[in-house]
Enzyme design. Structure first.
Site, PDB file in Angstrom:
ATOM      1  N   PHE A  84      -4.587   4.998   9.847  1.00  0.00           N
ATOM      2  CA  PHE A  84      -4.080   4.283   8.681  1.00  0.00           C
ATOM      3  C   PHE A  84      -5.047   3.152   8.353  1.00  0.00           C
ATOM      4  CE2 PHE A  84      -0.077   3.991   6.233  1.00  0.00           C
ATOM      5  CZ  PHE A  84       0.405   5.275   6.433  1.00  0.00           C
ATOM      6  N   GLN A 144       2.116  -6.934  -2.741  1.00  0.00           N
ATOM      7  CA  GLN A 144       1.113  -5.913  -2.436  1.00  0.00           C
ATOM      8  C   GLN A 144       1.167  -4.804  -3.477  1.00  0.00           C
ATOM      9  OE1 GLN A 144       1.259  -2.869   0.990  1.00  0.00           O
ATOM     10  NE2 GLN A 144      -0.176  -4.412   1.700  1.00  0.00           N
ATOM     11  N   HIS A 158       0.114  -1.207  -3.911  1.00  0.00           N
ATOM     12  CA  HIS A 158      -0.350  -0.040  -3.158  1.00  0.00           C
ATOM     13  C   HIS A 158      -1.339   0.730  -4.016  1.00  0.00           C
ATOM     14  CE1 HIS A 158      -0.424   3.636  -0.834  1.00  0.00           C
ATOM     15  NE2 HIS A 158       0.288   3.046   0.111  1.00  0.00           N
ATOM     16  N   LEU A 209       5.276   6.711  -4.711  1.00  0.00           N
ATOM     17  CA  LEU A 209       4.202   6.411  -3.776  1.00  0.00           C
ATOM     18  C   LEU A 209       3.611   7.669  -3.150  1.00  0.00           C
ATOM     19  CD1 LEU A 209       2.857   3.877  -2.594  1.00  0.00           C
ATOM     20  CD2 LEU A 209       4.343   4.146  -0.624  1.00  0.00           C
ATOM     21  N   GLU A 239      -0.369   6.267   2.327  1.00  0.00           N
ATOM     22  CA  GLU A 239      -1.700   6.054   2.881  1.00  0.00           C
ATOM     23  C   GLU A 239      -2.034   7.100   3.937  1.00  0.00           C
ATOM     24  OE1 GLU A 239      -3.768   2.084   4.783  1.00  0.00           O
ATOM     25  OE2 GLU A 239      -2.071   1.933   3.433  1.00  0.00           O
ATOM     26  N   ARG A 295      -5.119  -2.405   1.959  1.00  0.00           N
ATOM     27  CA  ARG A 295      -4.584  -2.023   0.656  1.00  0.00           C
ATOM     28  C   ARG A 295      -5.049  -2.922  -0.477  1.00  0.00           C
ATOM     29  NH1 ARG A 295       1.621  -0.382   2.416  1.00  0.00           N
ATOM     30  NH2 ARG A 295       1.047   1.580   3.443  1.00  0.00           N
ATOM     31  N   HIS A 307       4.256  -2.597  -4.829  1.00  0.00           N
ATOM     32  CA  HIS A 307       4.829  -1.840  -3.715  1.00  0.00           C
ATOM     33  C   HIS A 307       5.616  -2.670  -2.713  1.00  0.00           C
ATOM     34  CE1 HIS A 307       5.242   1.062  -0.534  1.00  0.00           C
ATOM     35  NE2 HIS A 307       4.409   0.424   0.273  1.00  0.00           N
ATOM     36  N   ARG A 348       0.046  -6.908   3.722  1.00  0.00           N
ATOM     37  CA  ARG A 348       0.607  -6.135   4.832  1.00  0.00           C
ATOM     38  C   ARG A 348      -0.220  -4.895   5.136  1.00  0.00           C
ATOM     39  NH1 ARG A 348       3.376  -1.616   5.198  1.00  0.00           N
ATOM     40  NH2 ARG A 348       3.963  -1.469   3.000  1.00  0.00           N
TER      41      ARG A 348
END
Length: 592
Positions: A122, A242, A244, A254, A257, A288, A355, A400
């Site tokens: 990730f 954030q 995304h 979404l 990731e 991100r 997001h 995050r």
């Protein structure tokens, strides 16, 4: 039928508001020791955690060497140095145990060939303090949140936790600084319910629905943060949202990731992998905020795809249909339904999408809500706890890392549930309710149902969300946010004249959306004021006019207090840089 002022009173030891991952984990922990009830706007397995796809981060080391120090380093670095290091250490050290605990509860994790929990790569997750990519995300295919919710809900039912589904919270009840319950509205039948509790935990989710293009569910309107602010508790770091990188173009749904963790990559209209230039080392698996800005720069530079050049492409077909259907079946379905694309054969159109809310109700690493005391030290609000996206521990700081959201839910849901049970057991008597308990919530509902104003909530909400996206999105400028501040003041004036068209009490979604709009206005005010004041770029907050991070002046948390006129007053507090233990990363191994 005229609305009745009668309030039905329920008495409970521990009250959890919100039935997503954090709420269910807190309820399960508290329910093992005290009488526990959960209020939820939706049926628990429809909470927004169900949309979490990629996995939960934990340094199990099932694929290569990993440990909690590596995870902590990535989280501190990913937070752009705004995360509180005691809370980050606590979360990363607890991570393996909460994952193993979920496995023992029955969560059906995907497996490696040797039977251990499957872990995927990730963005932003490394070993050896930033030197190598690491597989840290523990996944149940691409439906990890779905599996988590069902596992925890079943366990809560077995534990005897009481659920009040389709109840909408109206007011946090306090008496002389002590939390003593919450007022809620029965969405099914109508009517007011006051839950008199020894301890209350908010797990009400985030507030990214204040933006037009968002991956968030309709229920993510910042209700819990707003109600805490109305009770005099500040919202912390609300300006840090954030975006995304990979939301489906035109829909916002979404694309995890985990797709890039499995080998997917982004291209522009010339089929160029632009992230190789934006982040040469991490490429498509950079943090991100880095990927979102890289995408936004491609779009601003006219290198987007389509007639309007307003989206980019996520390629995944090269990894093979069999692997996609084994590890990313939900993504295939999302791409087919919302983009009309078979991702085993063609790329998915994507854009940066609002997001995740890094800010929220301020807490310490124990899940206790804290406010600045007269001596400058943080003071615990008696009986009040928060966990998950509604809270700000702050483990995510300015940005995050992927997989840390589900981890946040489990670690601080468990810890908050444990602490609220201890508090309830330590206090034999219920706190005394104030004479006016619940009256503010009753008055708000009556104003909306009895009102005859000319304004309708739909236009206000859509205009406000569009303005938030235009003026306070991936890129931010002073002139835009000054304009946004003025617009928000006008929206609040218009909201005062709103009346709902449906005057009934049963399943009155017109009323619920009007209440949500009020909460969204509160949160938007905190976002706008905090972003306008913060003259630097850090994590999810990027100022075109102040493109550099400024640690000398802005290495601090924003606190937004709601004023009687609806504006936000700002204050600040320091970032907690002291970890819980004396174990530190050797200076020679720091990869800043």
């Amino acid at each position: 039928m005229p609305i009745q002022d009668t309030i039905t009173v329920h008495r409970v030891g521990a009250l959890v508001v919100g039935a997503g991952g954090a709420g269910l984990r807190a309820a399960l922990e508290a329910g093992r020791q005290v009488d526990t009830a959960v209020i939820s706007e939706v049926f628990p397995t429809r909470s927004h955690t169900v949309s979490a796809q990629g996995g939960i981060g934990a340094s199990l080391g099932n694929v290569e060497n990993d440990n909690w120090q590596f995870h902590m380093f990535d989280t501190v670095k990913g937070s752009d140095w705004l995360g509180d290091q005691d809370a980050i250490e606590f979360m990363c050290r607890e991570a393996p145990s909460v994952v193993i605990e979920l496995e023992h509860l029955g969560l059906p994790f995907s497996r490696l060939e040797d039977g251990r929990i499957y872990q995927r790569a990730f963005g932003g997750h490394t070993s050896n303090f930033g030197q190598n990519e690491v597989h840290r995300s523990c996944a149940a295919a691409d439906r990890t949140g779905h599996a988590m919710l069902h596992t925890l809900f079943e366990e809560c039912l077995r534990q005897g936790v009481r659920f009040y589904n389709e109840f909408f919270m109206l007011e946090l009840v306090m008496n002389q600084g002590v939390i003593c319950g919450a007022l809620a509205w029965d969405m099914v039948k109508g009517g007011f319910h006051l839950f008199h509790a020894k301890s209350v935990l908010f797990a009400t989710g985030g507030y990214a629905r204040v933006f037009r293009t968002t991956s968030n569910a309709h229920i993510c309107s910042g209700d819990g943060v707003s109600l805490a602010m109305r009770a005099g508790i500040p919202g912390e770091d609300l300006e840090f949202l954030q975006f995304h990188p990979t939301g489906i173009y035109g829909a916002g749904n979404l694309i995890t990731e985990g797709v890039r963790g499995e080998g997917g990559y982004l291209v522009n209209c010339s089929d160029t992998r632009f992230m190789e230039l934006c982040a040469p080392h991490e490429k498509d698996l950079a943090c991100r905020d880095v990927v979102s800005r890289g995408m936004a720069e491609e779009l601003r530079g006219g290198r987007g795809c389509g007639i309007g050049q307003d989206y980019l492409l996520l390629k995944i077909d090269h990894i093979g249909a069999d692997k996609i259907m084994e590890r990313l079946p939900g993504i295939w379905e999302l791409a087919m339904v919302f983009a009309g694309v078979d991702c085993t054969k063609e790329p998915i159109p994507v854009v940066p999408t609002a997001h995740y809310s890094m800010g929220g109700i301020p807490t310490n690493y124990r899940g206790e809500v804290v406010v600045p005391g007269p001596d400058g030290q943080e003071t615990v609000v008696p009986g009040f706890y928060a966990a998950g996206e509604a809270a700000c521990a702050s483990v995510h700081g300015a940005n995050r890392l992927g997989t840390n959201s589900l981890l946040d839910l489990m670690v601080f849901g468990r810890e908050g549930g444990k602490r609220m049970a201890e508090y309830a057991l330590a206090n034999e008597a219920w706190p005394e309710l104030p004479e006016e308990a619940g009256q503010a919530g009753v008055a708000e509902v009556k104003r909306l149902l009895d009102g005859r104003g000319s304004e309708r909530l739909g236009p206000i909400m859509e205009e406000m969300r569009g303005d938030m996206e235009r003026h306070c999105g991936v890129f931010r400028l002073e002139k835009d946010m000054i304009q946004l501040k003025e617009k928000l003041a006008k929206y609040r004036e218009r909201y005062a004249q709103v009346s709902v068209q449906d005057k009934g009490q049963a399943y009155n979604l017109d009323l619920i959306e009007a209440l949500e709009l009020g909460h969204m206005l509160d949160v938007c005010e905190g976002i706008c004021r905090g972003a306008l004041a913060r003259e630097e770029s850090r994590g999810g907050h990027y100022r075109d006019d102040f493109p550099k991070r400024d640690d000398e002046n802005w290495h601090k948390h924003t606190l937004a207090y709601l004023e009687p006129d609806g504006s936000a007053r700002l204050d600040y507090k320091p970032v907690r840089m002291q970890p819980l233990t004396a174990e530190t990363i050797p200076p020679a191994e720091r990869n800043y």
